[in-house]
Scaffold this motif. Structure first.
Motif, PDB file in Angstrom:
ATOM      1  N   LYS A   1       0.819  -1.220   0.000  1.00 33.00           N
ATOM      2  CA  LYS A   1       0.000   0.000   0.000  1.00 33.00           C
ATOM      3  C   LYS A   1       0.851   1.268   0.000  1.00 33.00           C
ATOM      4  CE  LYS A   1      -1.284  -0.316   4.933  1.00 33.00           C
ATOM      5  NZ  LYS A   1      -0.941  -1.716   5.214  1.00 33.00           N
ATOM      6  N   GLY A   2       2.138   1.116   0.296  1.00 30.30           N
ATOM      7  CA  GLY A   2       3.028   2.275   0.146  1.00 30.30           C
ATOM      8  C   GLY A   2       3.152   2.677  -1.315  1.00 30.30           C
ATOM      9  N   ALA A   3       3.108   1.685  -2.209  1.00 29.20           N
ATOM     10  CA  ALA A   3       3.157   1.978  -3.651  1.00 29.20           C
ATOM     11  C   ALA A   3       1.831   2.580  -4.099  1.00 29.20           C
ATOM     12  CB  ALA A   3       3.461   0.709  -4.429  1.00 29.20           C
ATOM     13  N   ALA A   4       0.734   2.084  -3.519  1.00 28.92           N
ATOM     14  CA  ALA A   4      -0.581   2.659  -3.857  1.00 28.92           C
ATOM     15  C   ALA A   4      -0.620   4.113  -3.395  1.00 28.92           C
ATOM     16  CB  ALA A   4      -1.689   1.860  -3.182  1.00 28.92           C
ATOM     17  N   TYR A   5      -0.109   4.356  -2.194  1.00 30.98           N
ATOM     18  CA  TYR A   5      -0.130   5.714  -1.633  1.00 30.98           C
ATOM     19  C   TYR A   5       0.703   6.666  -2.485  1.00 30.98           C
ATOM     20  CZ  TYR A   5       0.938   9.650   1.423  1.00 30.98           C
ATOM     21  OH  TYR A   5       1.095  10.923   1.921  1.00 30.98           O
ATOM     22  N   ASP A   6       1.809   6.149  -3.054  1.00 30.61           N
ATOM     23  CA  ASP A   6       2.769   7.020  -3.754  1.00 30.61           C
ATOM     24  C   ASP A   6       2.167   7.657  -5.005  1.00 30.61           C
ATOM     25  OD1 ASP A   6       5.678   7.812  -3.657  1.00 30.61           O
ATOM     26  OD2 ASP A   6       5.552   7.095  -5.717  1.00 30.61           O
ATOM     27  N   GLN A   7       1.147   7.007  -5.576  1.00 29.59           N
ATOM     28  CA  GLN A   7       0.457   7.515  -6.775  1.00 29.59           C
ATOM     29  C   GLN A   7       1.401   7.686  -7.960  1.00 29.59           C
ATOM     30  OE1 GLN A   7      -2.481  10.618  -6.377  1.00 29.59           O
ATOM     31  NE2 GLN A   7      -3.126   9.958  -4.349  1.00 29.59           N
ATOM     32  N   SER A   8       2.406   6.800  -8.046  1.00 30.33           N
ATOM     33  CA  SER A   8       3.252   6.757  -9.259  1.00 30.33           C
ATOM     34  C   SER A   8       2.795   5.566 -10.085  1.00 30.33           C
ATOM     35  CB  SER A   8       4.721   6.594  -8.855  1.00 30.33           C
ATOM     36  OG  SER A   8       5.101   7.631  -8.009  1.00 30.33           O
ATOM     37  N   ASP A   9       1.517   5.511 -10.350  1.00 36.38           N
ATOM     38  CA  ASP A   9       0.896   4.312 -10.919  1.00 36.38           C
ATOM     39  C   ASP A   9       1.516   3.934 -12.268  1.00 36.38           C
ATOM     40  OD1 ASP A   9      -2.339   5.606  -9.814  1.00 36.38           O
ATOM     41  OD2 ASP A   9      -0.661   4.740  -8.688  1.00 36.38           O
ATOM     42  N   ASP A  10       1.787   4.926 -13.116  1.00 39.46           N
ATOM     43  CA  ASP A  10       2.314   4.597 -14.451  1.00 39.46           C
ATOM     44  C   ASP A  10       3.717   4.006 -14.359  1.00 39.46           C
ATOM     45  OD1 ASP A  10       0.770   7.511 -16.037  1.00 39.46           O
ATOM     46  OD2 ASP A  10      -0.027   5.558 -15.394  1.00 39.46           O
ATOM     47  N   VAL A  11       4.523   4.550 -13.428  1.00 37.63           N
ATOM     48  CA  VAL A  11       5.905   4.064 -13.304  1.00 37.63           C
ATOM     49  C   VAL A  11       5.912   2.653 -12.738  1.00 37.63           C
ATOM     50  CG1 VAL A  11       8.128   4.490 -12.207  1.00 37.63           C
ATOM     51  CG2 VAL A  11       6.736   6.419 -12.948  1.00 37.63           C
ATOM     52  N   VAL A  12       5.005   2.391 -11.799  1.00 35.31           N
ATOM     53  CA  VAL A  12       4.918   1.042 -11.224  1.00 35.31           C
ATOM     54  C   VAL A  12       4.513   0.057 -12.311  1.00 35.31           C
ATOM     55  CG1 VAL A  12       3.607  -0.425  -9.617  1.00 35.31           C
ATOM     56  CG2 VAL A  12       4.474   1.812  -8.862  1.00 35.31           C
ATOM     57  N   ARG A  13       3.511   0.439 -13.113  1.00 28.54           N
ATOM     58  CA  ARG A  13       3.075  -0.438 -14.211  1.00 28.54           C
ATOM     59  C   ARG A  13       4.244  -0.676 -15.172  1.00 28.54           C
ATOM     60  NH1 ARG A  13      -1.424  -1.979 -17.723  1.00 28.54           N
ATOM     61  NH2 ARG A  13      -2.994  -1.291 -16.234  1.00 28.54           N
ATOM     62  N   GLU A  14       4.997   0.398 -15.473  1.00 26.00           N
ATOM     63  CA  GLU A  14       6.115   0.266 -16.416  1.00 26.00           C
ATOM     64  C   GLU A  14       7.184  -0.678 -15.854  1.00 26.00           C
ATOM     65  OE1 GLU A  14       7.766   4.078 -17.513  1.00 26.00           O
ATOM     66  OE2 GLU A  14       9.363   3.139 -18.705  1.00 26.00           O
ATOM     67  N   LEU A  15       7.465  -0.551 -14.546  1.00 23.75           N
ATOM     68  CA  LEU A  15       8.473  -1.437 -13.940  1.00 23.75           C
ATOM     69  C   LEU A  15       8.031  -2.897 -14.052  1.00 23.75           C
ATOM     70  CD1 LEU A  15      11.012  -1.990 -12.210  1.00 23.75           C
ATOM     71  CD2 LEU A  15       9.584  -1.619 -10.173  1.00 23.75           C
ATOM     72  N   VAL A  16       6.772  -3.155 -13.731  1.00 28.01           N
ATOM     73  CA  VAL A  16       6.269  -4.535 -13.785  1.00 28.01           C
ATOM     74  C   VAL A  16       6.305  -5.042 -15.220  1.00 28.01           C
ATOM     75  CG1 VAL A  16       4.213  -5.972 -13.480  1.00 28.01           C
ATOM     76  CG2 VAL A  16       4.839  -4.306 -11.715  1.00 28.01           C
ATOM     77  N   GLU A  17       5.788  -4.252 -16.137  1.00 35.84           N
ATOM     78  CA  GLU A  17       5.648  -4.755 -17.517  1.00 35.84           C
ATOM     79  C   GLU A  17       7.002  -4.835 -18.215  1.00 35.84           C
ATOM     80  OE1 GLU A  17       2.514  -2.360 -19.187  1.00 35.84           O
ATOM     81  OE2 GLU A  17       0.972  -3.666 -18.288  1.00 35.84           O
ATOM     82  N   LYS A  18       7.912  -3.902 -17.945  1.00 33.31           N
ATOM     83  CA  LYS A  18       9.226  -3.957 -18.609  1.00 33.31           C
ATOM     84  C   LYS A  18      10.075  -5.082 -18.027  1.00 33.31           C
ATOM     85  CE  LYS A  18       9.824   0.406 -20.912  1.00 33.31           C
ATOM     86  NZ  LYS A  18      10.395   1.775 -20.880  1.00 33.31           N
ATOM     87  N   SER A  19       9.882  -5.350 -16.725  1.00 37.35           N
ATOM     88  CA  SER A  19      10.681  -6.431 -16.122  1.00 37.35           C
ATOM     89  C   SER A  19      10.138  -7.799 -16.550  1.00 37.35           C
ATOM     90  CB  SER A  19      10.622  -6.335 -14.593  1.00 37.35           C
ATOM     91  OG  SER A  19       9.310  -6.663 -14.150  1.00 37.35           O
ATOM     92  N   GLY A  20       8.814  -7.849 -16.827  1.00 44.01           N
ATOM     93  CA  GLY A  20       8.196  -9.139 -17.156  1.00 44.01           C
ATOM     94  C   GLY A  20       8.052 -10.028 -15.924  1.00 44.01           C
ATOM     95  N   TYR A  21       8.283  -9.434 -14.724  1.00 48.08           N
ATOM     96  CA  TYR A  21       8.183 -10.223 -13.488  1.00 48.08           C
ATOM     97  C   TYR A  21       6.721 -10.439 -13.112  1.00 48.08           C
ATOM     98  CZ  TYR A  21      13.166  -9.162 -12.407  1.00 48.08           C
ATOM     99  OH  TYR A  21      14.543  -9.031 -12.428  1.00 48.08           O
TER     100      TYR A  21
END
Ligand code: ADP
Ligand code: TPW
Ligand code: MG
Length: 570
Positions: free
Chosen positions: A222-242
């Motif tokens: 929820k710290g990531a949810a709170y941070d509201q950097s939603d696009d960057v989080v999505r990019e990290l997940v999708e670019k890593s393929g993890y």
């Protein structure tokens, strides 16, 4: 103005309101009473929304959820001593959840408190608050209000967000001062929560760990949810393929239906992963402290942890690559470094996780279709899963034991910060405050899925919901008890079991009592019809959903935390 023109004055009441408004805080969640009743009235007169609750604990939960949703401190205002204490639980819960909130409580004068002379609602509130919050301040002079509010805001949102206490002795509110000087004393806080970028060396260390990864996993908190950097989080997940595992209030940062979502394959993901990236998520009881069979072979994992609080590292297990900074800055830096280093997506591992998740979801799907009467958790939640799939902009609030644990895995969340629940502590009673804050702060429809016991902690606030005409649909999962409704009195006496309630309680009539819509439903079809009607009308509604009293598990998924008596079983 001329020599004899009357001096224009202001006072503590108005300076406090001006200071909050100057810092873009426009809502106060409160319970009126001495010495803050007029403060709420003046705030309303000055254009602030003042939401008056029936109990300070729920006003406080609302303020903390407002903080989570807006990244500005939610403000709860209470009377002294007992009102302050009722708010204190919510302040401590906000601090535990790392959510920014300011509890402003009226208090007695120091000279009386310090001599323990027995004032009305006398208590040394500043001392009492300190252990339960990030920072605590007391005002004595109206001219200090500007700097005090600035301090409170900065303390609440900077670094790891949390609760702050601001003590306002009643007499201070009545102090007057020159209005021009008063205006000059106010402070608009500059950059109270600055971005914190990770050290380049820390990024390099994290990349070297990721290079070794064959079966990596990202746990999003929820710290990531709170941070509201939603696009960057999505990019990290999708670019890593993890594959990623969302903790309950990080659900929706990427939709639960995302092909990389490992939620339905949680056991496999935790057990077989070899590198785990914690993204704004603590390794605490919710993740078995990073130890035990759930995590596979001891020592078989390396952890990378992204957290704004440096002291969180190594809290439970060794962190091979600590990344201290805000989620957005850390994720951005990792993405750039990954591109330079050519970190390859783990296709085979992701396929393995995705296939396991697909199989598990298919198994679950069949349990959601049954049209049983009375309903069980799965048939009722199958309906609500579909409702949220069809209306993903609805914010889901959820609490209970079975009602919480099963809804968390069954109802998919499609948008960030669209699920609010019991948080790190697992607190019952957050539901109505959370629903009210979600509605007030976002203007969206809210669906609150409540265990009947959980609802009992906050049910009186349905009057608050009706009074402000909020588009909130409360669904009470009425299984006649805590965990189950078929408990027995172990002493064999006439008293009901300690975990039972009045069978078939008519919670729906509570909402009707205050002018809302009440519906008692016993089948999935009736449940669907009632909830869709509520979301369509926007009318305050309570759907009392009869659930099979024998359907639940003691303490839901965390029954293992209960101590057992060996003597009693002898
Ligand atoms: N903006 C932020 N950037 C980075 N970390 C944050 C931010 N806000 C809060 N945190 C951290 O996020 C973590 C949240 O963990 P936790 O509440 O356990 O999440 P969950 O229960 O969802 O796993 C806390 O350790 C907190 O310090
Ligand atoms: C402030 C506080 N007091 C008690 C508790 C302990 C508890 C955890 S879960 C729960 C209620 C479970 O019953 P419910 O009816 O809501 O759900 P269901 O399983 O579907 O029947 C309680 C009382 C907590 N967590 N917080
Ligand atoms: Mg129950």
């Amino acid at each position: 103005t001329g020599e004899d023109a009357p001096l224009e004055l202001t006072d503590g009441f108005h300076l406090l309101i001006d200071a909050l408004k100057l810092n873009d805080i426009n809502t106060i969640y409160n319970v009126p009473g001495i010495p803050i009743t007029d403060l709420g009235r003046y705030a309303q007169a000055q254009g602030m929304r003042v939401i008056s609750f029936r109990h300070e604990q729920h006003a406080g939960y609302a303020a903390s959820v407002a903080g989570f949703l807006t990244k500005k401190p939610g403000v709860c205002m209470t009377v002294s001593a007992p009102g302050f204490m009722n708010g204190l639980t919510a302040l401590a819960n906000a601090t535990t959840n790392c959510w920014p909130m300011i509890l402003i409580s009226g208090s007695s004068e120091r000279e009386i408190v310090d001599l323990a002379q027995g004032d009305y609602e006398e208590m040394d509130q500043l001392a009492m608050a300190r252990p339960f919050c990030k920072a605590a301040y007391r005002l004595t002079y109206a001219e200090d209000i500007g700097i005090a509010v600035a301090r409170a805001i900065r303390s609440a949102v900077s670094g790891r967000p949390g609760g702050v206490y601001l003590d306002i002795p009643g007499a201070m509110l009545g102090q007057t001062m020159d209005a021009a000087k008063g205006a000059q004393s106010l402070v608009k806080v500059i950059d109270p929560a600055p971005r914190q970028t990770p050290a380049p060396g820390a990024i390099a260390r994290a990349i070297s760990v990721m290079k070794e990864a064959r079966r990596p996993l990202i746990v999003i908190g929820k710290g990531a949810a709170y941070d509201q950097s939603d696009d960057v989080v999505r990019e990290l997940v999708e670019k890593s393929g993890y594959p990623f595992l969302p903790m309950s209030m990080a659900k929706g940062l990427l939709p639960d239906t995302h092909p990389q979502c490992a939620a339905a394959a949680r056991s496999l993901a935790l057990k077989d992963s070899d590198v785990v990236i914690m993204l704004g998520a603590r390794i605490n009881w919710l993740l078995s402290h990073g130890k035990g069979k759930q995590w596979g072979e001891p020592g078989g994992k390396k952890f990378i942890q992204i957290d704004i609080d440096a002291e969180e590292m190594d809290s439970n297990v060794e962190i091979a690559a600590p990344l201290v900074g805000d989620v957005g800055s850390c994720a951005r830096a990792l993405i750039d470094a990954m591109e330079n280093e050519g970190i390859a997506p783990p296709e085979a591992w992701l396929d393995q996780v995705h296939s396991k998740a697909t199989v598990n979801m298919e198994k679950m799907a069949s349990r959601l279709q049954n049209n049983s009467n009375p309903m069980d958790y799965h048939s009722a939640l199958g309906v609500l899963k579909q409702v949220i799939n069809e209306q993903p902009d609805t914010i889901l609030v959820n609490e209970g034991a079975n009602t919480l644990d099963l809804a968390r895995s069954i109802i998919n969340v499609h948008k960030p910060r669209h699920r609010i629940d019991v948080g790190t502590w697992g607190v019952m009673g957050i539901g109505m405050g959370a629903a009210i804050a979600a509605s007030i702060e976002t203007g969206k429809r809210v669906l609150a899925v409540e265990g009947d016991s959980a609802f009992g902690f906050c049910g009186m606030e349905v009057e608050t919901i009706c009074r402000y005409k909020l588009p909130i649909c409360v669904v009470v999962f009425n299984n006649n008890g805590i965990y189950r409704g078929d408990g027995e009195n172990w002493g064999g006496g006439d008293d009901p079991a300690t975990t039972s309630f009045v069978p078939d309680s008519r919670y729906d009539m509570m909402m009707e009592a205050f002018g809302g819509v009440g519906v008692w439903v016993k089948t999935p079809d009736a449940l669907r019809q009632a909830v869709n009607a509520a979301l369509a009308s926007g009318k305050p509604t309570l759907v009392n959903a009869a659930i099979d009293p024998a359907a639940g598990k003691e303490s839901g998924n965390i029954g293992n935390l209960n101590p057992q008596s060996v003597v009693a079983q002898a």
